[in-house]
Design an enzyme around this catalytic site. Structure first.
Site, short mmCIF file in Angstrom:
data_model
loop_
_atom_site.label_atom_id
_atom_site.label_comp_id
_atom_site.label_asym_id
_atom_site.label_seq_id
_atom_site.Cartn_x
_atom_site.Cartn_y
_atom_site.Cartn_z
N GLU A 38 -27.19 18.25 21.27
CA GLU A 38 -26.72 17.42 22.39
C GLU A 38 -25.19 17.22 22.30
O GLU A 38 -24.66 16.93 21.24
CB GLU A 38 -27.43 16.05 22.33
N HIS A 53 -36.97 -0.26 22.15
CA HIS A 53 -35.74 -0.37 22.94
C HIS A 53 -35.24 -1.81 22.85
O HIS A 53 -36.04 -2.75 22.77
CB HIS A 53 -36.03 0.01 24.41
N TYR A 59 -38.25 5.30 21.75
CA TYR A 59 -37.52 4.48 20.79
C TYR A 59 -38.38 4.10 19.59
O TYR A 59 -39.18 3.16 19.66
CB TYR A 59 -37.00 3.22 21.50
C1 FAD Z 1 -32.72 11.18 23.98
C2 FAD Z 1 -31.80 10.16 24.65
C3 FAD Z 1 -30.81 10.62 25.52
C4 FAD Z 1 -29.96 9.72 26.16
N1 FAD Z 1 -28.99 10.19 27.00
C5 FAD Z 1 -28.17 9.34 27.65
C6 FAD Z 1 -27.18 9.80 28.58
O1 FAD Z 1 -27.03 11.00 28.81
N2 FAD Z 1 -26.41 8.87 29.21
C7 FAD Z 1 -26.55 7.54 28.98
O2 FAD Z 1 -25.81 6.76 29.59
N3 FAD Z 1 -27.49 7.06 28.13
C8 FAD Z 1 -28.31 7.92 27.46
N4 FAD Z 1 -29.26 7.44 26.60
C9 FAD Z 1 -29.36 6.00 26.38
C10 FAD Z 1 -30.31 5.35 27.43
O3 FAD Z 1 -29.76 5.49 28.71
C11 FAD Z 1 -30.46 3.87 27.05
O4 FAD Z 1 -31.20 3.76 25.86
C12 FAD Z 1 -31.02 2.96 28.15
O5 FAD Z 1 -30.87 1.61 27.70
C13 FAD Z 1 -32.50 3.16 28.45
O6 FAD Z 1 -32.75 4.34 29.07
P1 FAD Z 1 -34.28 4.80 29.30
O7 FAD Z 1 -34.25 6.04 30.05
O8 FAD Z 1 -35.03 4.77 28.03
O9 FAD Z 1 -34.77 3.59 30.22
P2 FAD Z 1 -36.20 3.05 30.60
O10 FAD Z 1 -37.26 4.01 30.23
O11 FAD Z 1 -36.10 2.61 32.01
O12 FAD Z 1 -36.37 1.79 29.62
C14 FAD Z 1 -35.45 0.71 29.61
C15 FAD Z 1 -36.19 -0.59 29.24
O13 FAD Z 1 -37.10 -0.93 30.28
C16 FAD Z 1 -38.47 -0.88 29.83
N5 FAD Z 1 -39.19 -0.11 30.87
C17 FAD Z 1 -39.32 1.23 30.97
N6 FAD Z 1 -39.99 1.55 32.09
C18 FAD Z 1 -40.27 0.40 32.72
C19 FAD Z 1 -40.93 0.08 33.94
N7 FAD Z 1 -41.43 1.05 34.71
N8 FAD Z 1 -41.03 -1.22 34.30
C20 FAD Z 1 -40.53 -2.20 33.52
N9 FAD Z 1 -39.90 -1.97 32.33
C21 FAD Z 1 -39.77 -0.68 31.95
C22 FAD Z 1 -38.44 -0.18 28.47
O14 FAD Z 1 -39.44 -0.67 27.60
C23 FAD Z 1 -37.05 -0.50 27.97
O15 FAD Z 1 -37.00 -1.76 27.35
C24 FAD Z 1 -30.12 8.32 25.93
C25 FAD Z 1 -31.11 7.87 25.04
C26 FAD Z 1 -31.94 8.78 24.41
C27 FAD Z 1 -32.99 8.27 23.45
#
Ligand code: FAD
Length: 292
Positions: A16, A150, A146
């Site tokens: 990455e 998270h 996570y």
């Molecule tokens: C492999 C990887 C790559 C990443 N790449 C980037 C990147 O390119 N750019 C960047 O800015 N960040 C990146 N991140 C960081 C990421 O954007 C953050 O961790 C962000 O806080 C959460 O993103 P997520 O997609 O997990 O969100 P979500 O899956 O939306 O989760 C966020 C929070 O909401 C909760 N949640 C999830 N779905 C729902 C739902 N449907 N309803 C209610 N609550 C829910 C979860 O439990 C969690 O606490 C990356 C992280 C990882 C692990």
């Protein structure tokens, strides 16, 4: 090729990268990726700045890698602080450029954004973005998960429930947040299996480069630095070369144990630096990924 097809054939090693702050940094990132091709990564990915500013560089690097190399490229895409139509536009451009894989993320609201939450015209969560992609495009889809939970999640159970929802809505595989104690990953694997997660879960490994940097990263994402490692990092806090070697040693041991444990792949957070990942892969003996 969709990464889900690659994962059916073999265990993967992936890298990455992140976009530079300024346009003149783009060629350097592309050059580092091309150099690391000697380790035969199964796919590479480029992060997307949820805060804006560097998003165009993400697209540019992703598309250049697609057209100038034979690497399989996965685009990161966050949906926070953008309208649905802006996100849709990015997906259209990626599709037009022949990109076949996207990791669908929520991202974090940029510092200083006091809007108080997602607007009516935003995707609130990665799950909403996955649904949109499934309904409108033909990408292979990944999601984030996570091992230590998270930072915003109510509990490990609810968090894993959302990881499972990503699978149900169409994610082909998940990549984890960084962690420094493999037991968190092994525990997550067990909990994920018990919760019905059957898609491959690829551990993310970040080789440590400097003490202040890793303290900042782990405090932002809530990952634990084991006491023994933390002590070493403290002892050499002013010596980045020594810390980089500590990082290589730790990541090598982590990756060795994970691979021996049968993980479907390892995703290295390369941070655009070739030195550490090159040494780690040269130290390891993992199917065809040790460069000559
Ligand atoms: C492999 C990887 C790559 C990443 N790449 C980037 C990147 O390119 N750019 C960047 O800015 N960040 C990146 N991140 C960081 C990421 O954007 C953050 O961790 C962000 O806080 C959460 O993103 P997520 O997609 O997990 O969100 P979500 O899956 O939306 O989760 C966020 C929070 O909401 C909760 N949640 C999830 N779905 C729902 C739902 N449907 N309803 C209610 N609550 C829910 C979860 O439990 C969690 O606490 C990356 C992280 C990882 C692990």
């Amino acid at each position: 090729m969709k990464i889900r097809e690659i994962l059916k054939e073999r265990r993967t090693v992936s890298f990455e990268f992140f976009p530079p702050r300024e346009a003149d940094g783009v060629p350097t990132v592309v050059e580092v990726v091309k150099d690391l091709q000697r380790f035969a990564p199964d796919f590479v990915s480029v992060t997307y700045g949820a805060g804006g500013g560097t998003r165009a560089f993400t697209e540019e690097i992703t598309m250049r890698l697609k057209s100038e190399t034979r690497l399989e490229v996965m685009a990161h895409l966050t949906c926070v602080a953008q309208t649905r139509s802006e996100v849709h536009g990015v997906l259209e451009r990626l599709q037009a450029a022949g990109i076949e894989n996207v990791i669908a993320l929520r991202g974090d609201r940029p510092a200083g954004d006091d809007s108080g939450g997602p607007g009516a015209d935003e995707f609130a969560h990665a799950t909403d973005l996955i649904t949109h992609i499934q309904d409108n495009f033909d990408f292979g889809i990944a999601g984030a998960c996570y091992p230590e939970g998270h930072t915003e999640s109510e509990s490990l159970e609810t968090d894993i429930g959302y990881a499972r929802m990503k699978q149900e809505l169409g994610a082909d595989f998940l990549i984890t947040q960084l962690f420094y104690d493999n037991d968190y990953f092994f525990d997550f694997q067990e909990r994920a299996a018990a919760a019905g997660i059957t898609v491959p879960v690829i551990p993310g490994v970040l080789p440590i480069l400097s003490t202040p940097q890793i303290r900042r990263f782990t405090s932002l994402c809530g990952a634990t630095i084991p006491a023994e490692l933390d002590e070493k990092l403290e002892r050499y806090a002013d010596d980045n070369r020594a810390v980089r070697e500590i990082g290589i040693e730790h990541a090598t041991r982590q990756a060795e144990e994970l691979w021996a444990h049968g993980v479907p792949g390892i995703h290295f957070y390369v941070l655009n630096r070739r030195y550490s990942v090159s040494h780690i892969l040269s130290n390891l003996d993992i199917g065809g990924h040790t460069a000559e």
